[in-house]
Design a protein around this motif. Sequence first.
Motif, PDB file in Angstrom:
ATOM      1  N   GLN A 145       0.805  -1.221   0.000  1.00 52.24           N
ATOM      2  CA  GLN A 145       0.000   0.000   0.000  1.00 52.24           C
ATOM      3  C   GLN A 145       0.840   1.275   0.000  1.00 52.24           C
ATOM      4  N   VAL A 146       2.172   1.150  -0.007  1.00 53.88           N
ATOM      5  CA  VAL A 146       3.003   2.348   0.022  1.00 53.88           C
ATOM      6  C   VAL A 146       2.869   3.150  -1.260  1.00 53.88           C
ATOM      7  N   ALA A 147       2.529   2.476  -2.366  1.00 56.21           N
ATOM      8  CA  ALA A 147       2.400   3.178  -3.650  1.00 56.21           C
ATOM      9  C   ALA A 147       1.329   4.245  -3.605  1.00 56.21           C
ATOM     10  N   GLU A 148       0.419   4.157  -2.667  1.00 53.74           N
ATOM     11  CA  GLU A 148      -0.653   5.129  -2.602  1.00 53.74           C
ATOM     12  C   GLU A 148      -0.333   6.258  -1.624  1.00 53.74           C
ATOM     13  N   VAL A 149       0.857   6.230  -1.046  1.00 50.16           N
ATOM     14  CA  VAL A 149       1.240   7.232  -0.069  1.00 50.16           C
ATOM     15  C   VAL A 149       2.370   8.077  -0.639  1.00 50.16           C
ATOM     16  N   GLY A 150       2.253   9.374  -0.517  1.00 54.52           N
ATOM     17  CA  GLY A 150       3.336  10.252  -0.913  1.00 54.52           C
ATOM     18  C   GLY A 150       3.381  10.527  -2.400  1.00 54.52           C
ATOM     19  N   ASN A 151       4.412  11.288  -2.777  1.00 55.28           N
ATOM     20  CA  ASN A 151       4.621  11.707  -4.151  1.00 55.28           C
ATOM     21  C   ASN A 151       5.969  11.172  -4.608  1.00 55.28           C
ATOM     22  N   PRO A 152       6.020  10.245  -5.588  1.00 57.37           N
ATOM     23  CA  PRO A 152       7.303   9.634  -5.972  1.00 57.37           C
ATOM     24  C   PRO A 152       8.361  10.644  -6.391  1.00 57.37           C
ATOM     25  N   LEU A 153       7.977  11.646  -7.191  1.00 60.34           N
ATOM     26  CA  LEU A 153       8.948  12.624  -7.644  1.00 60.34           C
ATOM     27  C   LEU A 153       9.499  13.432  -6.473  1.00 60.34           C
ATOM     28  N   ARG A 154       8.604  13.884  -5.613  1.00 63.12           N
ATOM     29  CA  ARG A 154       9.036  14.651  -4.443  1.00 63.12           C
ATOM     30  C   ARG A 154       9.915  13.812  -3.524  1.00 63.12           C
ATOM     31  N   ASP A 155       9.514  12.559  -3.301  1.00 61.99           N
ATOM     32  CA  ASP A 155      10.285  11.695  -2.417  1.00 61.99           C
ATOM     33  C   ASP A 155      11.647  11.361  -3.006  1.00 61.99           C
ATOM     34  N   ALA A 156      11.711  11.214  -4.335  1.00 58.81           N
ATOM     35  CA  ALA A 156      12.998  10.927  -4.974  1.00 58.81           C
ATOM     36  C   ALA A 156      13.980  12.073  -4.743  1.00 58.81           C
ATOM     37  N   LEU A 157      13.501  13.298  -4.860  1.00 56.56           N
ATOM     38  CA  LEU A 157      14.369  14.458  -4.685  1.00 56.56           C
ATOM     39  C   LEU A 157      14.639  14.753  -3.214  1.00 56.56           C
ATOM     40  N   ARG A 158      13.628  14.567  -2.366  1.00 62.88           N
ATOM     41  CA  ARG A 158      13.771  14.915  -0.943  1.00 62.88           C
ATOM     42  C   ARG A 158      14.596  13.879  -0.185  1.00 62.88           C
ATOM     43  N   LEU A 159      14.320  12.603  -0.422  1.00 63.60           N
ATOM     44  CA  LEU A 159      14.986  11.541   0.327  1.00 63.60           C
ATOM     45  C   LEU A 159      16.226  10.991  -0.371  1.00 63.60           C
ATOM     46  N   HIS A 160      16.281  11.158  -1.687  1.00 62.61           N
ATOM     47  CA  HIS A 160      17.366  10.529  -2.446  1.00 62.61           C
ATOM     48  C   HIS A 160      18.026  11.513  -3.406  1.00 62.61           C
ATOM     49  N   GLY A 161      17.994  12.791  -3.056  1.00 62.24           N
ATOM     50  CA  GLY A 161      18.545  13.813  -3.939  1.00 62.24           C
ATOM     51  C   GLY A 161      20.024  13.627  -4.226  1.00 62.24           C
ATOM     52  N   LYS A 162      20.806  13.240  -3.219  1.00 62.58           N
ATOM     53  CA  LYS A 162      22.244  13.033  -3.433  1.00 62.58           C
ATOM     54  C   LYS A 162      22.509  11.849  -4.359  1.00 62.58           C
ATOM     55  N   THR A 163      21.680  10.832  -4.234  1.00 62.93           N
ATOM     56  CA  THR A 163      21.836   9.670  -5.113  1.00 62.93           C
ATOM     57  C   THR A 163      21.516  10.044  -6.558  1.00 62.93           C
ATOM     58  N   VAL A 164      20.443  10.807  -6.761  1.00 59.33           N
ATOM     59  CA  VAL A 164      20.098  11.288  -8.099  1.00 59.33           C
ATOM     60  C   VAL A 164      21.250  12.090  -8.688  1.00 59.33           C
ATOM     61  N   LEU A 165      21.802  13.019  -7.882  1.00 62.07           N
ATOM     62  CA  LEU A 165      22.891  13.870  -8.362  1.00 62.07           C
ATOM     63  C   LEU A 165      24.139  13.060  -8.681  1.00 62.07           C
ATOM     64  N   ARG A 166      24.478  12.111  -7.816  1.00 62.09           N
ATOM     65  CA  ARG A 166      25.684  11.306  -8.031  1.00 62.09           C
ATOM     66  C   ARG A 166      25.607  10.545  -9.352  1.00 62.09           C
ATOM     67  N   TRP A 167      24.485   9.857  -9.588  1.00 56.09           N
ATOM     68  CA  TRP A 167      24.392   9.043 -10.786  1.00 56.09           C
ATOM     69  C   TRP A 167      24.182   9.893 -12.036  1.00 56.09           C
ATOM     70  N   MET A 168      23.588  11.067 -11.879  1.00 54.11           N
ATOM     71  CA  MET A 168      23.477  11.980 -13.011  1.00 54.11           C
ATOM     72  C   MET A 168      24.867  12.465 -13.434  1.00 54.11           C
ATOM     73  N   LEU A 169      25.686  12.857 -12.465  1.00 56.74           N
ATOM     74  CA  LEU A 169      27.037  13.322 -12.782  1.00 56.74           C
ATOM     75  C   LEU A 169      27.882  12.183 -13.343  1.00 56.74           C
ATOM     76  N   PHE A 170      27.683  10.969 -12.840  1.00 54.71           N
ATOM     77  CA  PHE A 170      28.407   9.828 -13.422  1.00 54.71           C
ATOM     78  C   PHE A 170      28.093   9.686 -14.902  1.00 54.71           C
ATOM     79  N   PHE A 171      26.807   9.715 -15.259  1.00 55.03           N
ATOM     80  CA  PHE A 171      26.431   9.410 -16.632  1.00 55.03           C
ATOM     81  C   PHE A 171      26.713  10.561 -17.590  1.00 55.03           C
ATOM     82  N   CYS A 172      27.105  11.717 -17.071  1.00 53.55           N
ATOM     83  CA  CYS A 172      27.504  12.813 -17.957  1.00 53.55           C
ATOM     84  C   CYS A 172      28.687  12.400 -18.829  1.00 53.55           C
ATOM     85  N   GLY A 173      29.613  11.611 -18.275  1.00 47.19           N
ATOM     86  CA  GLY A 173      30.778  11.182 -19.042  1.00 47.19           C
ATOM     87  C   GLY A 173      30.401  10.290 -20.217  1.00 47.19           C
TER      88      GLY A 173
END
Length: 456
Positions: free
Chosen positions: A226-254
């Motif tokens: 039932q977690v899929a019905e709680v919260g906002n995936p986009l917001r949670d990705a940036l709020r809880l996992h923002g550093k992970t998003v940034l790290r892998w984005m910078l990796f794939f720039c190369g």
Amino acid sequence: MTAETQRPANAAMRTRAVAAATIGTALEWFDFTLYGALAATILPKLFFPAMEPTSALLASLATFGVGLAARPLGAIICGHLGDKLGRRNLLLGTVTIMGLSSVLMGLLPTYSQIGVWAPVLLVLLRILQGFALGGESTGAQLMAIEHASPDRRGKYSGLLGLCSPLSQILANGVLLLLASTMSAESFDAYGWRVPFLLSFILVIVGVYIRLKVSETPAFVELRKSQVAEVGNPLRDALRLHGKTVLRWMLFFCGPAAIFYLIVVFSLSYITKTLAVPKQTGFLLLMGANVCAIVGALAGGMLSDKIGRKKALAIGSVATLLILFVYFQILDTKSFLPMLAIMGLFLGFTQFQSGIQPVAFAEAFPTNVRYSGSALAYTGANLIAGGPMPVVAVWLLQVCNGSPWGVVAVCVVFNLISLAMILTAPETRGIDMNRSDAPGVLAEGARFMPIGTRKSH
């Protein structure tokens, strides 16, 4: 269904899932990369004839970049919906949008027929293509990897990594065939439209194979919790996992920067700066992409054995070294050395791209996996991939024909990428179907490999 019958059924679904993801994504990449090849060769004089040659080439390559710029929007919207509604449903929509926009591109009048409306409509269709590919790329990756068994995720990832080079071979093969069998006037008049018009096959095949695949086990488990019905995936990705998003984005720039340097700018450099025939340029790219297929499979499979970090580091160091001799060998205009260096360069670039799907998927919990992975992947293409052909043409002009300015920019991206790899946690073997606390694990949390989790 008993355990004995369940296992073969699961294996069949895993095979079907990776086939659907690989074939569907390869077809979508076919249209996208076909445009890149044409943007560097034919489209400048068809859609920007009023400009002088360099400006027309820059404008044409900019329309290619527009498609990449639209990918984050597709990633954001499709990622959010995919985390909410499931992977399968979104993939049916993306393949349809890509196919229809490509068919319309094949029917598009040129500048000589409708004037300025031709490049305007071209840009609008490129935006639709980019939107569809932004949602497609990550969704297809998750469809395959979330179905995969833990010890074969890298192998499946490598199969997904071959989609881009396979599409490059198909696209350049079609262009080579048309350019070889038609006069230059006929090719410019209508020959370039043929591959786009064949894109209706994309819609039929893509929809058919994806209707045969069930939703992924990870998302099914998430819905049960039932977690899929709680919260906002986009917001949670940036709020809880923002550093992970940034790290892998910078990796794939190369890898993104180097990939588009090879498949878009290099074709322009070879045919225009070095005055090598277009047919030879297409043939070189086809050969390089055969090496890229081998590289993608090798990278994915090696990451199953030695881990994602070590395998990615090998690919990153290899591309960094090749950068310093790439243009020098191209400048020889000798076919075999050019083929060898392009093959090695693209091969080691796709070596990393073959690991990217599984590395990204394992970095995020299920309820933000689509959003987080898509943001990192498309963000890298927006920052480094899309602009690279335009930046490379500009730097070549500023440096009076010397490619060392282009090399310097790519070296910087490559070094940033390598730094991100070395500072990332190893994720091989984590439980991707975890449902006890999806969305709660934030940056810095540790995932426990399968078989090491404590009972409660």
